[in-house]
Design an enzyme around this catalytic site. Sequence first.
Site, PDB file in Angstrom:
ATOM      1  N   SER A 113      -5.405  -3.278  -5.857  1.00 26.59           N
ATOM      2  CA  SER A 113      -4.960  -3.911  -4.613  1.00 26.59           C
ATOM      3  C   SER A 113      -5.128  -2.915  -3.483  1.00 26.59           C
ATOM      4  CB  SER A 113      -3.490  -4.321  -4.730  1.00 26.59           C
ATOM      5  OG  SER A 113      -2.957  -4.675  -3.466  1.00 26.59           O
TER       6      SER A 113
ATOM      7  N   TYR B 261       5.096  -2.685  -5.652  1.00 25.87           N
ATOM      8  CA  TYR B 261       3.848  -3.221  -6.204  1.00 25.87           C
ATOM      9  C   TYR B 261       2.702  -2.247  -5.951  1.00 25.87           C
ATOM     10  CZ  TYR B 261      -0.115  -6.443  -6.799  1.00 25.87           C
ATOM     11  OH  TYR B 261      -1.293  -7.043  -7.192  1.00 25.87           O
TER      12      TYR B 261
END
Length: 231
Positions: free
Chosen positions: A139, A152
């Site tokens: 990500s 995250y």
Amino acid sequence: MPVAIITGASKGLGRAFAEALAARGWDLVLDARDAGVLQGTATALEAYGARVTALPGDVTDAGHRAALVAGARLLGGVDLLVSNASALGAEPLVRLAELPLEGLRRALEVNVVAALGLVREALPSLRAAPAGAVLTVSSDAAAEAYETWGGYGASKAALDQLAAVLGAEEPGLRVWAVDPGDMATDLYAAAVPDDDDPRPDPVSVVPALLRLLDERPASGRYGAPALLEER
């Protein structure tokens, strides 16, 4: 036929990539937590003539990871391992001052520990494959400081480092960490439910992943947008 294990494969990017591989003649072992949705995906992909083993479960369960690799061996081995299953740590996302530590532990367990556990389980088969490869879905939050994405992002940064070291330690394999960029997924909707801006369909990212398989560049971290632009 080559065999791929794909986690988080019932929908989103996992399903889109699985469908592309099935269309190319790959056999598949698919994981997701929702058994009904996963079976629906498997049935749809079998229409391509692929052999598809659907194994619902939680990737943090060592027994489930062993079952995924055993299922791939029954199909002929493990040529590609895709770690796509992810946990956010909090839904919706919150600032670090409010992030439950149990949520952070869950994100690390799913995104990092389980991914390494599955690699370890599959390594003998990957090493024996003619062109063994590991693909981890990263990500941009792993590299950029976005408010509320701390837990995250930290887990994905850790996953990136594991992939980088694995690539150095296993020169006979290809190990790619891929940042897919913005996508319209259930994960993003759960992370930021108030954001209704349009985002690309995960299907648009698949050509970037296929390019890695076709061209087999060196192990490393790649951005899907750059892979698509360079074609």
